[in-house]
Design a protein around this motif. Structure first.
Motif, PDB file in Angstrom:
ATOM      1  N   LEU A 205      84.184  33.558  57.238  1.00 17.41           N
ATOM      2  CA  LEU A 205      85.381  34.165  56.440  1.00 17.41           C
ATOM      3  C   LEU A 205      86.443  32.948  56.420  1.00 17.41           C
ATOM      4  O   LEU A 205      87.268  32.934  55.549  1.00 17.41           O
ATOM      5  N   ALA A 206      86.724  32.728  57.613  1.00 17.31           N
ATOM      6  CA  ALA A 206      87.969  31.870  57.691  1.00 17.31           C
ATOM      7  C   ALA A 206      87.528  30.718  59.081  1.00 17.31           C
ATOM      8  O   ALA A 206      86.743  30.911  59.917  1.00 17.31           O
ATOM      9  N   LEU A 207      88.476  29.606  58.686  1.00 16.85           N
ATOM     10  CA  LEU A 207      88.173  28.449  59.969  1.00 16.85           C
ATOM     11  C   LEU A 207      89.890  28.349  60.104  1.00 16.85           C
ATOM     12  O   LEU A 207      90.751  28.158  59.306  1.00 16.85           O
ATOM     13  N   SER A 208      90.068  28.193  61.550  1.00 11.27           N
ATOM     14  CA  SER A 208      91.529  27.874  61.908  1.00 11.27           C
ATOM     15  C   SER A 208      91.598  27.117  63.156  1.00 11.27           C
ATOM     16  O   SER A 208      90.208  27.081  63.936  1.00 11.27           O
ATOM     17  N   ALA A 209      92.313  26.230  63.521  1.00 14.25           N
ATOM     18  CA  ALA A 209      92.250  25.225  64.636  1.00 14.25           C
ATOM     19  C   ALA A 209      93.307  25.411  65.666  1.00 14.25           C
ATOM     20  O   ALA A 209      94.374  25.804  65.298  1.00 14.25           O
ATOM     21  N   TYR A 247      89.700  40.913  58.696  1.00 16.51           N
ATOM     22  CA  TYR A 247      90.102  40.819  57.032  1.00 16.51           C
ATOM     23  C   TYR A 247      90.863  39.584  56.761  1.00 16.51           C
ATOM     24  O   TYR A 247      90.879  39.298  55.532  1.00 16.51           O
ATOM     25  N   GLY A 248      91.270  39.085  57.808  1.00 17.01           N
ATOM     26  CA  GLY A 248      92.289  37.764  57.492  1.00 17.01           C
ATOM     27  C   GLY A 248      92.792  37.129  58.961  1.00 17.01           C
ATOM     28  O   GLY A 248      92.872  37.734  59.763  1.00 17.01           O
ATOM     29  N   TYR A 259      96.352  34.507  64.664  1.00 16.67           N
ATOM     30  CA  TYR A 259      96.751  35.743  64.452  1.00 16.67           C
ATOM     31  C   TYR A 259      95.684  36.208  63.360  1.00 16.67           C
ATOM     32  O   TYR A 259      95.241  35.399  62.355  1.00 16.67           O
ATOM     33  N   LEU A 260      95.111  37.361  63.621  1.00 23.16           N
ATOM     34  CA  LEU A 260      93.996  38.062  62.608  1.00 23.16           C
ATOM     35  C   LEU A 260      94.448  39.282  62.345  1.00 23.16           C
ATOM     36  O   LEU A 260      94.996  40.254  63.272  1.00 23.16           O
ATOM     37  N   LEU A 261      94.045  39.817  61.130  1.00 23.14           N
ATOM     38  CA  LEU A 261      94.327  41.246  60.758  1.00 23.14           C
ATOM     39  C   LEU A 261      92.879  41.929  60.646  1.00 23.14           C
ATOM     40  O   LEU A 261      92.029  41.531  59.972  1.00 23.14           O
ATOM     41  N   SER A 262      92.674  42.822  61.577  1.00 26.50           N
ATOM     42  CA  SER A 262      91.397  43.530  61.482  1.00 26.50           C
ATOM     43  C   SER A 262      91.440  45.016  61.004  1.00 26.50           C
ATOM     44  O   SER A 262      92.710  45.546  60.822  1.00 26.50           O
ATOM     45  N   ALA A 280     101.222  49.957  67.939  1.00 30.93           N
ATOM     46  CA  ALA A 280     101.770  51.475  67.070  1.00 30.93           C
ATOM     47  C   ALA A 280     101.877  51.207  65.757  1.00 30.93           C
ATOM     48  O   ALA A 280     102.135  52.319  65.077  1.00 30.93           O
ATOM     49  N   ALA A 281     102.121  49.958  65.234  1.00 28.67           N
ATOM     50  CA  ALA A 281     102.297  50.059  63.771  1.00 28.67           C
ATOM     51  C   ALA A 281     101.048  50.414  62.923  1.00 28.67           C
ATOM     52  O   ALA A 281      99.721  50.111  63.195  1.00 28.67           O
ATOM     53  N   PRO A 282     101.124  51.181  61.815  1.00 23.22           N
ATOM     54  CA  PRO A 282      99.959  51.630  61.109  1.00 23.22           C
ATOM     55  C   PRO A 282      99.441  50.837  60.030  1.00 23.22           C
ATOM     56  O   PRO A 282      99.952  50.800  58.704  1.00 23.22           O
ATOM     57  N   LEU A 283      98.963  49.839  60.561  1.00 25.92           N
ATOM     58  CA  LEU A 283      98.295  48.671  59.574  1.00 25.92           C
ATOM     59  C   LEU A 283      97.012  48.854  59.137  1.00 25.92           C
ATOM     60  O   LEU A 283      96.166  49.017  60.005  1.00 25.92           O
ATOM     61  N   SER A 284      96.583  48.989  57.897  1.00 22.78           N
ATOM     62  CA  SER A 284      95.591  49.182  57.302  1.00 22.78           C
ATOM     63  C   SER A 284      95.250  47.904  56.460  1.00 22.78           C
ATOM     64  O   SER A 284      95.971  47.982  55.521  1.00 22.78           O
ATOM     65  N   PRO A 285      94.376  47.163  56.671  1.00 21.59           N
ATOM     66  CA  PRO A 285      94.316  45.975  55.630  1.00 21.59           C
ATOM     67  C   PRO A 285      93.657  46.296  54.348  1.00 21.59           C
ATOM     68  O   PRO A 285      92.893  47.070  54.287  1.00 21.59           O
ATOM     69  N   PHE A 286      93.758  45.472  53.492  1.00 26.36           N
ATOM     70  CA  PHE A 286      93.060  45.424  52.070  1.00 26.36           C
ATOM     71  C   PHE A 286      91.965  44.280  52.343  1.00 26.36           C
ATOM     72  O   PHE A 286      92.452  43.124  52.627  1.00 26.36           O
ATOM     73  N   PRO A 287      90.598  44.768  52.023  1.00 20.17           N
ATOM     74  CA  PRO A 287      89.598  43.468  52.575  1.00 20.17           C
ATOM     75  C   PRO A 287      89.718  42.302  51.617  1.00 20.17           C
ATOM     76  O   PRO A 287      90.062  42.473  50.385  1.00 20.17           O
ATOM     77  N   GLY A 288      89.688  41.144  52.244  1.00 19.38           N
ATOM     78  CA  GLY A 288      89.821  39.876  51.817  1.00 19.38           C
ATOM     79  C   GLY A 288      91.094  39.606  51.044  1.00 19.38           C
ATOM     80  O   GLY A 288      91.243  38.624  50.324  1.00 19.38           O
TER      81      GLY A 288
END
Length: 450
Positions: A205-209, A247-248, A259-262, A280-288
């Motif tokens: 999905l992603a590449l990061s260095a 997801y990101g 950092y990644l969002l799952s 504690a933050a209610p984070l719900s990602p939007f896929p993609g």
């Protein structure tokens, strides 16, 4: 004469509650007032301050003339000039570049096939170039002609530049270019080639260095590719993750983290381990759709949802472990080398601390169901706020009664008298730009008659 029966008056005591700091999704503890709601409010230093807002971009008027609103932005250094060129990607795949001589955006004569990923690379002369991957190919922007030129025919899902090479993910494979030749993917023992990462976990999905290599992220797994030296010496290894579906992913950031969002929140990776941050933050990602950017040393994540399920921007302060939601437009949100930009009402604005909010939004901190450590009925006599600037405070009880007050903190402190009875209270503080509330003290009259 009849005796008069006298009842003792209820004993009333004064109780003072002092808050020396405030928090949103970070820690609580003694002397801390923790929000149960609010918007656009930054508490990362323990004070209530306005969060990020929008400032007008110098490109705003020009972008408004384009046939479609932009959805992705990229800044990159101009050839032989100490300035940046500004690219705008539109939702239909057309790309425009800002021409400083003409002071306008000029179409780059290319119809790309979304989705798109891109990165900045350095060629053999050390000059910056832009690499774009669409749904079919990898392209290079030619400065001389203003065209995008097709370079390689595979379908990249992610691009990354590391160690003088361009890396491109395609399915379960990572291609790498020859060093100092970022568009030369011809296979060779020491130059270009590819590495396969077979797995049942889907494509990359992603590449990061980071400093020690390139990291490939799949839906639920992570691999590190040690890519120093000759291609024949490259080595890969799986990294323990154990979190939710990814997801990101951000680029490698100056603090040495990715950092990644799952599906179960925001994670930070330092090259050794993954740590859940701001749980504690209610984070719900939007896929993609997760996008990252940097604003004043803080990480902003677009396309996350709040409890109401709307697309939002979440701003996270790495040092404080604190974050907040912002009501800035999420569509068109894009981090660039020159900052973070978004589309607001058809024009382009830069996201910055001290900016203004969209119409109807405010910087607000809300704390509800407060009994201030004193059970039973009580009488809210006094509220003192300390800080600078000005704000308004709305105080309410469980019966729906409310009082609204304006605070002028220019002298450092202001006091009001709510004179409101109740068992539980709510406090809603709305900030003006440039305001900081550093402390709060509430005074109650309590009674032994509960």
């Amino acid at each position: 004469m009849f005796p008069v029966k006298r009842f003792p008056a209820a004993k009333r005591e004064e109780k003072r509650v002092r808050y020396e700091r405030f928090a949103r999704f970070g820690g609580g503890g003694s002397g801390c007032l923790r929000a149960t709601g609010g918007e656009n409010c930054d508490c990362s230093d323990g004070s209530i301050r306005p969060g990020i807002g929008l400032t007008e971009s110098e490109f705003s008027a020009l972008v408004s003339t384009l046939p479609h609103p932009p959805d992705r932005f990229l800044c990159f250094p101009a050839h032989g000039e100490n300035e940046e060129k500004f690219f705008v990607s539109l939702s239909n795949g057309r790309v425009y570049v800002y021409d400083g001589a003409q002071d306008e955006f000029v179409e780059a004569y290319c119809q790309l096939d979304p989705p798109m990923c891109w990165t900045i690379v350095r060629n053999g002369e050390g000059e910056p170039e832009i690499a774009v991957g669409d749904g079919l190919d990898i392209w290079r922007y030619d400065r001389e002609t203003g065209f995008f030129v097709r370079q390689y025919e595979f379908i990249p899902s992610a691009l990354c530049f590391f160690g003088e090479r361009l890396f491109a993910a395609e399915g379960e494979r990572v291609h790498y270019s020859a060093p100092l030749a970022p568009f030369d993917f011809a296979e060779s023992a020491d130059e270009g080639g590819y590495v396969d990462f077979p797995s049942d976990d889907g494509g990359i999905l992603a590449l990061s260095a980071l400093a020690d290599g390139v990291y490939a992220f799949r839906a639920r797994s992570v691999f590190r590719l040690k890519a120093d030296g000759a291609g024949r010496d490259f080595a890969s290894e799986k990294i323990g993750y154990g979190g939710g579906e990814i997801y990101g992913v951000s680029e490698g950031l100056p603090d040495g983290k990715i950092y990644l969002l799952s599906s179960d929140g925001l994670y930070a990776f330092d090259g050794k381990k993954f740590s859940a941050v701001c749980p504690a933050a209610p984070l719900s990602p939007f896929p993609g759709e997760a996008r990252f950017g940097r604003i004043g040393g803080k990480t902003a994540v677009a396309y996350v949802s709040d409890d109401a399920g709307g697309k939002r921007v979440f701003v996270f302060d790495e040092g404080a472990g604190e974050g907040y939601f912002s009501s800035l437009p999420a569509d068109g949100f894009s981090g660039t080398g020159g900052g973070v930009f978004c589309v607001a009402e058809g024009s382009v604005a830069e996201v910055a601390a001290g900016g203004t909010l969209p119409e109807g939004e405010e910087f607000v901190f809300v704390a509800e169901h407060l009994d201030f450590g004193a059970g039973g009925r009580k009488f809210w006599k006094e509220l003192d706020l300390r800080g600078e600037g000005s704000c308004t405070a709305e105080i309410g009880n469980e019966n729906g009664e409310k009082r609204t007050f304006s605070f002028d903190l220019q002298s450092g402190c202001a006091r009001v008298f709510p004179l409101l009875p109740g068992r539980e209270f709510s406090l809603r503080i709305s900030l003006s730009p440039g305001t900081a509330v550093t402390e709060a003290e509430a005074v109650f009259l309590t009674s032994s008659d509960k």
